[in-house]
Design an enzyme around this catalytic site. Structure first.
Site, PDB file in Angstrom:
ATOM      1  N   CYS A  46       0.842  -1.197   0.000  1.00  0.00           N
ATOM      2  CA  CYS A  46       0.000   0.000   0.000  1.00  0.00           C
ATOM      3  C   CYS A  46       0.878   1.248   0.000  1.00  0.00           C
ATOM      4  O   CYS A  46       2.107   1.182   0.101  1.00  0.00           O
ATOM      5  CB  CYS A  46      -0.949   0.010   1.199  1.00  0.00           C
ATOM      6  SG  CYS A  46      -0.144   0.316   2.783  1.00  0.00           S
ATOM      7  N   CYS A  49       3.184   1.760   3.007  1.00  0.00           N
ATOM      8  CA  CYS A  49       4.417   0.965   2.935  1.00  0.00           C
ATOM      9  C   CYS A  49       5.466   1.684   2.086  1.00  0.00           C
ATOM     10  O   CYS A  49       6.645   1.750   2.442  1.00  0.00           O
ATOM     11  CB  CYS A  49       4.133  -0.400   2.328  1.00  0.00           C
ATOM     12  SG  CYS A  49       2.857  -1.362   3.156  1.00  0.00           S
ATOM     13  N   ASP A 446       2.951  -0.548 -34.393  1.00  0.00           N
ATOM     14  CA  ASP A 446       4.137  -1.131 -35.007  1.00  0.00           C
ATOM     15  C   ASP A 446       3.762  -1.523 -36.441  1.00  0.00           C
ATOM     16  O   ASP A 446       2.572  -1.588 -36.784  1.00  0.00           O
ATOM     17  CB  ASP A 446       4.570  -2.357 -34.202  1.00  0.00           C
ATOM     18  CG  ASP A 446       5.747  -3.077 -34.829  1.00  0.00           C
ATOM     19  OD1 ASP A 446       6.719  -2.404 -35.198  1.00  0.00           O
ATOM     20  OD2 ASP A 446       5.665  -4.311 -34.971  1.00  0.00           O
ATOM     21  N   ASP A 625       3.489  -6.291 -31.816  1.00  0.00           N
ATOM     22  CA  ASP A 625       3.512  -7.747 -31.707  1.00  0.00           C
ATOM     23  C   ASP A 625       4.890  -8.329 -31.443  1.00  0.00           C
ATOM     24  O   ASP A 625       5.006  -9.448 -30.985  1.00  0.00           O
ATOM     25  CB  ASP A 625       2.976  -8.374 -32.995  1.00  0.00           C
ATOM     26  CG  ASP A 625       4.023  -8.391 -34.094  1.00  0.00           C
ATOM     27  OD1 ASP A 625       4.595  -7.320 -34.368  1.00  0.00           O
ATOM     28  OD2 ASP A 625       4.279  -9.469 -34.653  1.00  0.00           O
ATOM     29  N   ASP A 629       8.846  -4.801 -29.298  1.00  0.00           N
ATOM     30  CA  ASP A 629       7.760  -3.911 -28.875  1.00  0.00           C
ATOM     31  C   ASP A 629       7.417  -4.084 -27.398  1.00  0.00           C
ATOM     32  O   ASP A 629       6.632  -3.308 -26.855  1.00  0.00           O
ATOM     33  CB  ASP A 629       6.491  -4.191 -29.696  1.00  0.00           C
ATOM     34  CG  ASP A 629       6.692  -3.918 -31.173  1.00  0.00           C
ATOM     35  OD1 ASP A 629       7.325  -2.903 -31.500  1.00  0.00           O
ATOM     36  OD2 ASP A 629       6.217  -4.723 -31.998  1.00  0.00           O
TER      37      ASP A 629
END
Length: 752
Positions: A46, A49, A446, A625, A629
């Site tokens: 959290c 922390c 891409d 893909d 990338d």
């Protein structure tokens, strides 16, 4: 799991000298006298922390900067000096024991199994207590009611002891150090409800609230478990990248001897033997040999790249054909592949800002609700003097303001939207991605494998004599090179019988036919010193004379032009970022009418482009893909990849579309924007419910039973509203809302 686990004695937890030596060896040199150590801290979960760890480590002598990545539970510490600071001892003293991060990406979250067990216990107890409570609230006889109350107490006890300890341990650890976190008010509420219920059971009161205590634990554990599952998904992409790196390599000694060394022991200047099928272990230069490399991890392109003496090679690339000897120029921790892993982790760290905002909101909500309940208790004590009545009102306030409706407002819409997207052939990897997709104003694509299918096609078949094409196809069928496959696919069945066929790695193929030498491959090799070599490319030669020159073009994905037009109509700017050459990228951009094009970009520069757009306030969707990338997919505001993408790319993306067509992108955008409207409506319903119910509860006009019914009604309302998400998303409705035109719907139906 605990947010703030009990402190460890530094001398019992680890050998200080050994830890410091390992810390020094595992650190990375950043230049300018700075080094960085990466630590794994499992207890982080959290915003409190994060603040505690960052502030505590920043006070250590020599520490220059501390950054916490909540998603991976990783702490990156930059420090100066000859010896590292006592980081592990300091973490243990703060209540967050840690260790070096070296192998954390290969390890599953140890808290996840514990959370699932705790959730199962809480769910079992809560559901059975709810069943018993139905009879009690419906007016059961006194003896039956008394028995059901004791059975409920017996069921609630293991729920509190086993499942509730996750919150109790965390709250106690924070309070011991004079701090608070969101588990403190949660623990108080659970304990109060159980204690009053036990008191009423002992004194044979008509009602008890064991169901409220156990249900609260159950719903809170659902949220915490889902959070851990999302973090585990985020780490799968990093683990996939790390698997591309071999565990070691064969190093050649000065006397010609060969030794296998672990990856961590390879130093710059060492000579490494690489055979066909091996991955390059570290960045280096080719010292001997010629070959072809699959550089998809670097450029995303499927075409193999020829390498010879002096060529630079990068870690993670795959050697396809010949044997090589490379000279290492960097350690494994400083190599290209390690840089990609760091890029992904940095991107996930940035994305953790959204989780921090959510943590702060939750941390504020609980104290406000409990403070309101406490004030209600004080007010009724002052007004009536009846402590039992005051506590009952306070519990009613806690129950009626239980954030179930607020907690369901987003996830229930995400579940419904995920189902609608699945029906359209789109998989959602991260529920929060649906709302992030609704915010986009830019889409970056891409080229190879995304806008195109990554399969070159012979474009000038009609310009090549059939006899020459048949010979070229006969040569090409013996190779797996993408251009060879394209030539073979363009010719009829094989009728040419060749002799002496052989492949020259990185150059091409040659064979004899009718006593004449034919070559298919790079022009400079196939034509020799002939002036006809001008223009380059792939050619077919006969005894060094040019017979045919082959031109290739990339095959666009189905629906690509229509999908880009739909995005532009929805107010989304479109750009092309490619690792391919400017000429190749320009051809595809011209065919699709894309004005913004950047070519020849390695992964780091793609991430830099996305960061620049984010700096301008843009919300960017990245669609890609390739392995190259992957950092960009992780760094974007939201990301999408086709099912044909590399495993790592699919793991890093938020959405994966299963059909070949690119129409999935505007479809996902339409569903996400519709879901965003429903989320806003759900928040309004939940807030309105609390605004109306809270004053009535404080006034003492609501019993715990009515409070539970009202809380359930608010949850039912938001669920019913989420189910209004129209799976059809008709063109008329979308246009009326100013959304993406769904003119692609018929094509998508055909794609199914």
């Amino acid at each position: 799991m605990s947010c703030c686990a009990p402190p460890l004695d530094p001398h019992e937890a680890f050998d200080g000298r050994a830890a410091q030596r390992e810390m020094r060896l595992a650190s990375r040199d950043l230049g300018n006298g700075l080094r960085q150590s990466d630590l794994a801290v499992p207890g982080l979960h959290c915003a409190g922390c994060i603040r505690t760890v960052e502030a505590g480590l920043a006070r250590l002598p020599g520490v220059a900067h501390v950054r916490v990545n909540l998603s991976t539970k990783r702490v990156a510490v930059q420090w100066q000096g000859e010896e590292p600071p006592e980081l592990l001892a300091a973490l243990a003293g703060l209540g967050y024991p840690g260790h070096l991060f070296e192998s954390e990406a290969e390890r599953s979250d140890p808290d996840l199994a514990r959370l699932i067990r705790a959730l199962a216990v809480a769910g079992f107890c809560a559901m059975n207590i709810m069943l018993l409570s139905v009879s009690v609230w419906s007016g059961a006889e006194a003896e039956t009611r008394r028995a059901f109350h004791w059975i409920s107490a017996a069921l609630a006890l293991p729920c509190l002891i086993y499942s509730g300890r996750i919150f109790f341990v965390s709250a106690w650890s924070a309070l011991r150090r004079g701090r608070t976190n969101m588990d403190v008010p949660i623990s108080i509420g659970i304990s109060l409800a159980f204690a009053l219920s036990l008191y009423d059971t002992v004194h044979d009161a008509p009602h008890a609230y064991f169901d409220a205590a156990t249900s609260l634990i159950f719903f809170l554990l659902i949220g915490r478990t889902l959070d851990h599952l999302m973090r585990e998904k985020a780490r799968t992409a990093v683990r996939g990248l790390m698997r591309l790196s071999p565990r070691g390599a064969t190093v050649l000694g000065a006397d010609g001897s060969r030794h296998y060394l672990p990856l961590a022991e390879i130093e710059p200047g060492m000579r490494i033997a690489i055979v066909a099928g091996d991955r390059i272990p570290v960045d280096g230069d080719v010292a001997e040999g010629t070959s072809e490399l699959d550089c998809a991890v670097v450029t995303g392109e499927s075409a193999p790249r020829p390498v010879a003496l002096g060529a630079c090679v990068q870690a993670g690339t795959l050697n396809l054909s010949g044997s090589l000897i490379i000279r290492a120029t960097a350690r494994a921790g400083d190599s290209f592949l390690a840089e990609m892993v760091r890029l992904m982790e940095a991107a996930e760290g940035g994305r953790a800002r959204y989780r921090r905002i959510a943590d702060r909101a939750a941390a504020l909500y609980s104290p406000v609700v409990h403070a309101t309940a406490f004030l209600a208790f004080l007010g009724w004590m002052a007004a009536s003097g009846d402590w039992h009545r005051a506590v009952t009102v306070a519990i009613a306030v806690l129950i009626i303001t239980c954030p179930c409706a607020l907690g369901l407002a987003v996830p229930i819409v995400q579940v419904v939207a995920s189902r609608r997207l699945f029906e359209a052939g789109i998989m959602v990897k991260d529920g929060s991605a649906i709302e992030r997709l609704a915010e986009i104003d830019s889409a970056v694509f891409d080229k190879t494998g995304t806008l195109t299918l990554g399969q070159p096609r012979l474009a000038n078949t009609g310009e090549i004599a059939p006899a020459d094409l048949a010979i070229a196809a006969a040569l090409a069928r013996s190779s797996s090179h993408p251009f060879s496959r394209a030539i073979a696919a363009a010719a009829p069945a094989d009728t040419v019988v060749l002799s002496g066929l052989r492949e020259q790695p990185g150059l091409g193929l040659e064979a004899r036919y009718g006593g004449v030498l034919y070559r298919l491959g790079q022009a400079a090799w196939a034509l020799g010193e002939s002036s006809q070599a001008e223009g380059g490319g792939t050619v077919l030669s006969r005894d060094g004379a040019l017979l045919a020159r082959f031109r290739f073009e990339e095959t666009l994905r189905p629906q690509t032009a229509a999908a880009l037009a739909a995005l532009l109509a929805a107010g989304v700017d479109v750009a092309l970022l490619s690792g391919d050459t400017p000429a190749a990228a320009g051809v595809v951009a011209d065919r699709l009418g894309i004005d913004t094009v950047a070519a020849g970009l390695p992964p780091a520069q793609k991430v830099a482009r996305l960061d620049a757009l984010a700096g301008e306030g843009r919300k960017v969707l990245m669609v890609g893909d390739g392995l190259n990338d992957t950092p960009a997919l992780a760094a974007a505001h939201v990301s999408m990849a086709p099912a044909s993408a590399a495993d790592i790319g699919r793991n890093a993306a938020d959405f994966v579309f299963l059909h070949e067509g690119l129409g999935a992108v505007p479809t996902a955008l339409a569903v996400s924007r519709a879901a965003g409207r429903l989320v806003s409506q759900n928040f309004a319903l939940a807030i309105l419910y609390n605004a109306l119910a809270l004053p009535v509860a404080i006034a003492g006009q609501v019993t715990p039973l009515i409070a539970a019914l009202a809380m359930s009604l608010s949850s039912i309302l938001v669920v019913a509203n989420a189910l209004r998400l129209d799976p059809r998303l008709s063109p008329r409705r979308s246009e009326a809302a100013g959304e993406v035109s769904m003119s692609l719907a018929p094509a998508l139906e055909r794609g199914k």
